[in-house]
Design an enzyme around this catalytic site. Structure first.
Site: not given
Length: 198
Positions: A8, A13, A71-72, A155, A182-183
């Site tokens: 990435s 991230k 990927d998110s 984001g 989520h990550r």
């Protein structure tokens, strides 16, 4: 120590993944550190799984190291799970966080809070030089607010309200976000899976 490259260019991230993997016996490198800072991988998959695995395999092949890719994105029920895999480029060419957030607000105009359910999704894939492959999926449920709130995160974080805390990701302390995101959920699963591989 196993050499791992995080596939990435996104500094946020990288920090999140490094932070959550710090307990592992891994030597973690960014793409910059292995001379791949200019590598462009076209994310043309229809799913988060396809895109994250494509990135992991590409970086693994070029470095002959274990590669981890994420990927998110955001899925919003009221607009058929958009923006989905297009989350980063939702507002088209020259997309920025501000433009993406504005487009999302415009699309949700007139929709009441009860129908603004959403989830952040993260799929993390690992490609090993010996051919092994692994993907895990993490989600964090919430709703989309009516205006941006908070200064943390990036984001869609200022619009995404985590119901449990009744605050946006951008209002929550980054260390707490790293535990509930989520990550974080995907990386927790990844930790369990990696123990069997490493």
């Amino acid at each position: 120590m196993n050499k791992v490259v995080i596939a990435s260019q996104n500094k946020h991230k990288l920090e999140e993944i490094k932070d959550i993997l710090r307990d592992f016996p891994l030597e973690i490198y960014s793409m910059d550190q292995v001379g791949l800072s200019n590598l462009e991988i076209i994310e043309d998959g229809d799913t988060f799984e396809e895109n994250s695995m494509k990135k992991a395999v590409e970086v693994m092949k070029r470095t002959n190291a274990i590669a981890i890719a994420d990927d998110s994105g955001l899925e919003v029920d009221a607009i058929d799970n958009q923006p989905g895999v297009y989350s980063a480029r939702f507002s088209g060419e020259g997309a920025t966080d501000e433009k993406n957030n504005q487009k999302l607000l415009d699309m949700l105009q007139g929709i009441e809070i009860e129908k603004r359910d959403a989830r952040f999704v993260s799929v993390i894939s690992v490609a090993f030089p010996d051919g092994k492959r692994l993907s895990v999926r993490g989600e964090c449920p919430g709703v989309i607010g009516f205006e941006e709130k908070g200064n943390n995160g990036f984001g869609y974080d200022p619009l995404f309200i985590v119901l449990e805390y009744n605050k946006t990701f951008a209002e929550i302390d980054p260390q707490l976000k790293n535990k509930i995101s989520h990550r974080a959920n995907a990386l927790t699963k990844l930790k369990k899976e990696l123990k069997e591989f490493i």
